[in-house]
Design a protein around this motif. Structure first.
Motif, PDB file in Angstrom:
ATOM      1  N   GLY A 163      -4.790 -32.633 -46.356  1.00 51.31           N
ATOM      2  CA  GLY A 163      -4.042 -32.695 -45.108  1.00 51.31           C
ATOM      3  C   GLY A 163      -2.555 -32.893 -45.347  1.00 51.31           C
ATOM      4  N   ALA A 164      -2.239 -33.785 -46.310  1.00 48.82           N
ATOM      5  CA  ALA A 164      -0.820 -34.015 -46.611  1.00 48.82           C
ATOM      6  C   ALA A 164      -0.168 -32.751 -47.162  1.00 48.82           C
ATOM      7  CB  ALA A 164      -0.702 -35.164 -47.614  1.00 48.82           C
ATOM      8  N   TYR A 165      -0.925 -32.030 -48.005  1.00 55.82           N
ATOM      9  CA  TYR A 165      -0.402 -30.802 -48.596  1.00 55.82           C
ATOM     10  C   TYR A 165      -0.129 -29.765 -47.516  1.00 55.82           C
ATOM     11  CZ  TYR A 165      -0.301 -26.541 -51.462  1.00 55.82           C
ATOM     12  OH  TYR A 165       0.048 -25.344 -52.063  1.00 55.82           O
ATOM     13  N   ARG A 166      -1.105 -29.552 -46.597  1.00 54.66           N
ATOM     14  CA  ARG A 166      -0.918 -28.574 -45.537  1.00 54.66           C
ATOM     15  C   ARG A 166       0.215 -28.982 -44.603  1.00 54.66           C
ATOM     16  NH1 ARG A 166      -2.640 -23.961 -47.303  1.00 54.66           N
ATOM     17  NH2 ARG A 166      -4.692 -24.157 -48.291  1.00 54.66           N
ATOM     18  N   GLU A 167       0.324 -30.244 -44.367  1.00 55.77           N
ATOM     19  CA  GLU A 167       1.409 -30.726 -43.497  1.00 55.77           C
ATOM     20  C   GLU A 167       2.771 -30.444 -44.120  1.00 55.77           C
ATOM     21  OE1 GLU A 167       2.990 -34.888 -41.503  1.00 55.77           O
ATOM     22  OE2 GLU A 167       0.891 -34.745 -42.164  1.00 55.77           O
ATOM     23  N   MET A 168       2.870 -30.638 -45.449  1.00 52.21           N
ATOM     24  CA  MET A 168       4.134 -30.358 -46.130  1.00 52.21           C
ATOM     25  C   MET A 168       4.446 -28.850 -46.104  1.00 52.21           C
ATOM     26  SD  MET A 168       5.825 -32.912 -47.054  1.00 52.21           S
ATOM     27  CE  MET A 168       6.968 -31.928 -47.968  1.00 52.21           C
ATOM     28  N   LYS A 169       3.415 -28.034 -46.256  1.00 55.76           N
ATOM     29  CA  LYS A 169       3.632 -26.587 -46.196  1.00 55.76           C
ATOM     30  C   LYS A 169       4.184 -26.187 -44.836  1.00 55.76           C
ATOM     31  CE  LYS A 169       1.917 -23.566 -48.538  1.00 55.76           C
ATOM     32  NZ  LYS A 169       2.429 -22.580 -49.528  1.00 55.76           N
ATOM     33  N   GLU A 170       3.617 -26.763 -43.769  1.00 60.28           N
ATOM     34  CA  GLU A 170       4.097 -26.464 -42.431  1.00 60.28           C
ATOM     35  C   GLU A 170       5.513 -26.982 -42.220  1.00 60.28           C
ATOM     36  OE1 GLU A 170       2.812 -24.589 -40.007  1.00 60.28           O
ATOM     37  OE2 GLU A 170       1.278 -24.037 -41.492  1.00 60.28           O
TER      38      GLU A 170
END
Length: 422
Positions: free
Chosen positions: A110-117
């Protein structure tokens, strides 16, 4: 009596050749071209303009370059300030490899996807080209954490992929809590970019690095235009300055120099100095000069004594005009003494010389100065094969003085006869 003319193309060619030799020698020989003042002036002007433009170019180059880099730094700093506040610092602790973000139920995912966004939003808001984070792994190597590129991009890096060797040094400096700016715009396969590396802090310690890359094509093109356009403009200005300097020098200085060195001030004929130079040059070049006519103005001393030197100068000018007018097609005319003239003839024989002498005397028949008649004594000498022109002039001068003596004797006898009749 008609004026003596140079006849035929051969004679005209001889005049042209002689003038060419004279002109070349008066302007210095080609081997001495660099000693000419106008050439020296043009070289000095070129050097001064080139040096001035070089100084201006160096100054503008540095100012333009610094301004460009500082502007790009400010843009990069503003992006960094915006991004650092939105970064999830936990990604640096929880993500070490691609497997860490494979499980949707994992917090790291989740943290990774949030950073990508977040990176996607930053790119849209700031126009940045590439954002990514990196850290030092447990084994000491530098690895990617979050890559802002789309996952299907050819250049996309997964978490745990090693950092490219060419940027390891910059990453190391950023991990040492240094903001790393480039010294220049980098040229890559996808264009010209500006790349900066910033340390990321958590609890007042550096936990990772963020790399910010954005397009600098416009700045690079502007800078390249300045870098290459300025020298071209400088070279053009240098050529223009040299051309203007040469033209102005020749228009202003050379005529004065020529007048002083080779032209008689009073009569505007060629001077004694020009005569000596031309004779020397013609002797060396083997120029065909058929003979020399020597001319002397009669009665100048009497006019000077009785009427003054102003009247004497007018007498000389009048005689010079007559000689120059009658001999303009024969050869150059020189004032070689106070009341003496010489004509270097490129085609002359005894008959032509006698005709010229008669022509000169006839031209004086109606000429007077202050009521006094003008008269000329004329002598000539034809040049022998290979004879030095100075010797020819001496023989012509001697013949002229013989003519002068005979004329004086005739005047004396006439005066005596008139006295006896009285």
């Amino acid at each position: 009596m008609k004026r003596l003319k140079v006849k035929g193309p051969t004679a005209r060619r001889a005049v042209g050749e002689a003038k060419a030799v004279t002109g070349m020698q008066h302007g210095k020989s080609r081997s001495g071209r660099w000693s000419r003042v106008d050439v020296q002036v043009s070289v000095i002007v070129a050097a001064v303009v080139a040096l001035s433009f070089l100084c201006v170019y160096a100054f503008n180059y540095q100012v333009t370059y610094r301004d460009m880099i500082e502007t790009l730094k400010e843009r990069s700093d503003s992006i960094y300030s915006y991004v650092e506040d939105s970064l999830d610092k936990s990604t640096f602790a929880t993500i070490d490899q691609a497997a860490d973000v494979d499980d949707p139920d994992d917090a790291a995912y989740g943290a990774y996807r949030e950073m990508k966004e977040a990176f996607k939003r930053v790119k849209a808001a700031t126009g940045v080209r590439y954002l990514y984070t990196a850290k030092r792994a447990d084994d000491g190597t530098l690895i990617y954490v979050v890559d802002g590129l789309p996952s299907d991009s050819e250049d996309f890096r997964y978490p745990g992929d090693p950092i490219e060797p060419e940027i390891v040094d910059e990453m190391e400096r950023a991990l040492a809590n240094e903001i790393v700016y480039p010294t220049d715009i980098k040229s890559t396969d996808w264009g010209h970019i500006f790349v900066s590396y910033y340390p990321i802090h958590a609890d007042e310690r550096v936990v990772g690095v963020i790399g910010i890359e954005f397009d600098a094509e416009r700045q690079f093109e502007a800078f390249r235009t300045v870098r290459f356009g300025t020298p071209v403009i400088g070279a053009l200005f240098c050529l223009v300055a040299v051309a203007v300097a040469v033209v102005l020098f020749r228009r202003i200085s050379n005529p004065a120099y020529r007048d002083l060195a080779n032209t008689d001030y009073l009569t505007k004929l060629k001077s004694r100095n020009a005569f000596e130079v031309d004779v020397e040059n013609w002797n060396r070049a083997g120029t065909r000069v058929s003979g020399i006519v020597a001319i002397d103005l009669d009665g100048l001393k009497t006019v000077n004594d009785v009427l003054g030197h102003a009247a004497g100068d007018e007498l000389i000018r009048t005689a010079a005009e007559i000689v120059a007018g009658r001999c303009e097609d024969v050869g150059p005319v020189y004032r070689v003494g106070g009341d003496e003239f010489a004509v270097c003839c490129f085609e002359l024989d005894e008959e032509g010389a006698r005709n010229l002498a008669c022509d000169l005397r006839a031209a004086c028949a109606d000429a007077t100065v202050e009521g006094r008649p003008l008269s000329l004594s004329v002598g000539w000498a034809l040049r022998g094969e290979g004879e030095d022109l100075r010797d020819v002039h001496r023989r012509a001068d001697g013949r002229m003085y013989e003519e002068k003596a005979r004329a004086r004797t005739r005047r004396t006898r006439t005066s005596d006869d008139e006295g006896e009749r009285a």
